[in-house]
Design a protein around this motif. Sequence first.
Motif, PDB file in Angstrom:
ATOM      1  N   UNK A   1       0.837  -1.204   0.000  1.00  0.00           N
ATOM      2  CA  UNK A   1       0.000   0.000   0.000  1.00  0.00           C
ATOM      3  C   UNK A   1       0.871   1.254   0.000  1.00  0.00           C
ATOM      4  N   UNK A   2       1.895   1.260   0.817  1.00  0.00           N
ATOM      5  CA  UNK A   2       2.781   2.430   0.868  1.00  0.00           C
ATOM      6  C   UNK A   2       3.491   2.667  -0.465  1.00  0.00           C
ATOM      7  N   UNK A   3       3.728   1.584  -1.212  1.00  0.00           N
ATOM      8  CA  UNK A   3       4.452   1.707  -2.488  1.00  0.00           C
ATOM      9  C   UNK A   3       3.525   1.755  -3.691  1.00  0.00           C
ATOM     10  N   UNK A   4       2.220   1.731  -3.467  1.00  0.00           N
ATOM     11  CA  UNK A   4       1.268   1.648  -4.584  1.00  0.00           C
ATOM     12  C   UNK A   4       1.393   2.846  -5.507  1.00  0.00           C
ATOM     13  N   UNK A   5       1.365   2.557  -6.817  1.00  0.00           N
ATOM     14  CA  UNK A   5       1.415   3.613  -7.831  1.00  0.00           C
ATOM     15  C   UNK A   5      -0.016   3.997  -8.203  1.00  0.00           C
ATOM     16  N   UNK A   6      -0.538   4.960  -7.503  1.00  0.00           N
ATOM     17  CA  UNK A   6      -1.887   5.408  -7.809  1.00  0.00           C
ATOM     18  C   UNK A   6      -1.922   6.882  -8.188  1.00  0.00           C
TER      19      UNK A   6
ATOM     20  N   UNK B   1     -12.350   9.560 -12.502  1.00  0.00           N
ATOM     21  CA  UNK B   1     -13.410   8.691 -13.011  1.00  0.00           C
ATOM     22  C   UNK B   1     -14.600   8.660 -12.059  1.00  0.00           C
ATOM     23  N   UNK B   2     -14.604   9.560 -11.076  1.00  0.00           N
ATOM     24  CA  UNK B   2     -15.690   9.689 -10.096  1.00  0.00           C
ATOM     25  C   UNK B   2     -15.896   8.421  -9.278  1.00  0.00           C
ATOM     26  N   UNK B   3     -14.818   7.689  -9.030  1.00  0.00           N
ATOM     27  CA  UNK B   3     -14.884   6.467  -8.237  1.00  0.00           C
ATOM     28  C   UNK B   3     -13.481   6.087  -7.776  1.00  0.00           C
ATOM     29  N   UNK B   4     -13.420   5.375  -6.640  1.00  0.00           N
ATOM     30  CA  UNK B   4     -12.150   4.900  -6.095  1.00  0.00           C
ATOM     31  C   UNK B   4     -11.483   3.844  -6.960  1.00  0.00           C
ATOM     32  N   UNK B   5     -12.221   3.217  -7.854  1.00  0.00           N
ATOM     33  CA  UNK B   5     -11.723   2.051  -8.589  1.00  0.00           C
ATOM     34  C   UNK B   5     -10.460   2.338  -9.403  1.00  0.00           C
ATOM     35  N   UNK B   6     -10.243   3.576  -9.744  1.00  0.00           N
ATOM     36  CA  UNK B   6      -9.058   3.947 -10.504  1.00  0.00           C
ATOM     37  C   UNK B   6      -7.783   3.548  -9.780  1.00  0.00           C
ATOM     38  N   UNK B   7      -7.779   3.625  -8.472  1.00  0.00           N
ATOM     39  CA  UNK B   7      -6.575   3.351  -7.687  1.00  0.00           C
ATOM     40  C   UNK B   7      -6.078   1.915  -7.913  1.00  0.00           C
ATOM     41  N   UNK B   8      -6.970   0.950  -7.669  1.00  0.00           N
ATOM     42  CA  UNK B   8      -6.557  -0.450  -7.786  1.00  0.00           C
ATOM     43  C   UNK B   8      -6.232  -0.851  -9.209  1.00  0.00           C
ATOM     44  N   UNK B   9      -7.040  -0.365 -10.171  1.00  0.00           N
ATOM     45  CA  UNK B   9      -6.807  -0.728 -11.568  1.00  0.00           C
ATOM     46  C   UNK B   9      -5.450  -0.220 -12.047  1.00  0.00           C
ATOM     47  N   UNK B  10      -5.149   1.025 -11.739  1.00  0.00           N
ATOM     48  CA  UNK B  10      -3.884   1.591 -12.215  1.00  0.00           C
ATOM     49  C   UNK B  10      -2.695   0.941 -11.517  1.00  0.00           C
ATOM     50  N   UNK B  11      -2.828   0.675 -10.216  1.00  0.00           N
ATOM     51  CA  UNK B  11      -1.717   0.042  -9.493  1.00  0.00           C
ATOM     52  C   UNK B  11      -1.398  -1.319 -10.080  1.00  0.00           C
ATOM     53  N   UNK B  12      -2.417  -2.073 -10.445  1.00  0.00           N
ATOM     54  CA  UNK B  12      -2.202  -3.399 -11.029  1.00  0.00           C
ATOM     55  C   UNK B  12      -1.560  -3.290 -12.413  1.00  0.00           C
ATOM     56  N   UNK B  13      -2.131  -2.452 -13.268  1.00  0.00           N
ATOM     57  CA  UNK B  13      -1.646  -2.371 -14.643  1.00  0.00           C
ATOM     58  C   UNK B  13      -0.242  -1.792 -14.710  1.00  0.00           C
TER      59      UNK B  13
ATOM     60  N   UNK C   1       2.161  -2.387 -12.929  1.00  0.00           N
ATOM     61  CA  UNK C   1       3.163  -3.379 -12.559  1.00  0.00           C
ATOM     62  C   UNK C   1       3.250  -4.546 -13.546  1.00  0.00           C
ATOM     63  N   UNK C   2       2.552  -4.454 -14.668  1.00  0.00           N
ATOM     64  CA  UNK C   2       2.651  -5.506 -15.678  1.00  0.00           C
ATOM     65  C   UNK C   2       4.005  -5.438 -16.383  1.00  0.00           C
ATOM     66  N   UNK C   3       4.455  -6.586 -16.850  1.00  0.00           N
ATOM     67  CA  UNK C   3       5.703  -6.628 -17.607  1.00  0.00           C
ATOM     68  C   UNK C   3       5.470  -6.075 -19.010  1.00  0.00           C
ATOM     69  N   UNK C   4       6.539  -5.807 -19.718  1.00  0.00           N
ATOM     70  CA  UNK C   4       6.425  -5.302 -21.087  1.00  0.00           C
ATOM     71  C   UNK C   4       5.675  -6.287 -21.973  1.00  0.00           C
ATOM     72  N   UNK C   5       5.943  -7.584 -21.777  1.00  0.00           N
ATOM     73  CA  UNK C   5       5.262  -8.605 -22.583  1.00  0.00           C
ATOM     74  C   UNK C   5       3.766  -8.623 -22.290  1.00  0.00           C
TER      75      UNK C   5
END
Length: 526
Positions: free
Chosen positions: A28-33, A66-78, A80-84
């Motif tokens: 959580x402390x390192x999350x990219x949001x 986006x008028x919702x908290x959901x942006x935080x989790x979606x962006x943090x996950x994406x 951290x994806x690899x280039x592939x």
Amino acid sequence: MNSSLIETAEAGSAPAVDVGDADYLKRINAARVYDVAIETPLVAAEQLSARIGNRLFLKREDLQPVHSFKLRGAYNKISQLTAAERERGVICASAGNHAQGVALAGRNMGIRAVIVMPRTTPSIKVRAVAGFGGEIVLHGDGYDDAAAHAAELQERDGLVYIHPYDDPDVIAGQGTIGMEIVRQHPQDIHAVFVCVGGGGLLAGVAAYIKSVRPEIRVIGVEPEDAASMGAALAAGERVTLKEVGLFADGVAVKRAGAEPFRLCAKHVDAMMTVSVDEICAAVRDIYEDTRALAEPAGALAVAGAKKYAAETGIEDQHLVAITSGANVNFDRLSYIAERAELGEQREALLAVTIPERPGSFRQFCEVIGDRSISEFNYRYADHARAQVFAGVKLSNGTAERDTMIADLEAAGYAVLDMSRNEMAKLHVRHMVGGRARGVGDEVLFRVEFPERPGALRRFLEAVGDRWNISLFHYRNHGHAHGLVLVGMQVAPTEQSDCRAALDALGYDYAEETGNPAYQMFLHNND
């Protein structure tokens, strides 16, 4: 009052931090949001605080891009994806808010984003996803149908699935809300209230708060007809609900996520449910304090905080409610406004049997007294009795409603309280009517009533006992005037006298006897 609060097993007694918690604290402390999300304000709801006797603070996630908290989790996950993985593209299933987060994250990173949404998703969310560049696929009637189809497309096209709640990186992104709350409000907090669908937001917020300030109670709030997390925690394992209500579409999930369930079982202090009426009342409360319109799921936490304060009797405590989203279709607002009155116990809906004779309406209103009539539906049925559906404004909640019903019964009226009857509220109130046999010499008028106490009584006094009212439909929609449709049995020789009485009353009116809609659906053609 029976409490809706269900305490979870030993949530508050768990060690403040263990290995898993330390990992989430780090995530959580390192999350990219904050590349796309903002740190939303924590604002005092002054009017609502005064009403509930506690200091209530709103965590304004409805202010996100986006008028919702959901942006935080979606962006943090994406992020951290690899280039592939980015090259392959991503896919998600969502009722709308997670979809917007995935679409915006994909656009910012140049990644293809396929979004599977239920056909029942509000159009405002569908348009928003399209505006962020998401490839929309509409499928199924709820989240679970959409998720199953998304899994098929993922397998077929090799896309990376971005789960809306059952993923550690998504949970960590949502957990940054908990991090902001404890930093923004270092004073004592009695409880934080969190809306719950699949459980990602509740899990992330609870994991962070219990790691750093375990004395704060974390309480999940669900709709009565979509309480999958509460059912899972009560059973000690995840369960699948047979069906869920779709009014709060953002949390309409039949089965809580596995990782959210694990974290919530460990860290969440209690779960509670709220009704549709209570959710609608909370939407209005948020609007009155902030001038922002929350979606039903976005108002869940506020509804829970209000109910918790009422049921526990706490006073002068600091409470925090996360207003999680504001993607509401404009055409739902009339329904929300109508149900909010019932959710606040500001209106009673009554089915009352009165004698079928001239003057009976006026006598009924005399028993009601100076209370404002918010709705009155009636159609002639037979010569002996009349069934009316009445809405009455209340200023003192259930106590006043009970007193009014007792007064009506003492005056000889048969009364049935419809205030909690879902079918009556949704359908019957709009279906009182139809053709009436045996009604002769009926004249129809459309009348504008001034919206003030006593307006209906003045009209009935003007009509007096001379002409029988055979049809009456009135609903107060908050305008300067109430629009009323009234039918009266007036002999042809007395019609000039009837119009003179209406003229003397001073209300604007027009005759509608010749209106083809009346002739087709309401007029007695016998």
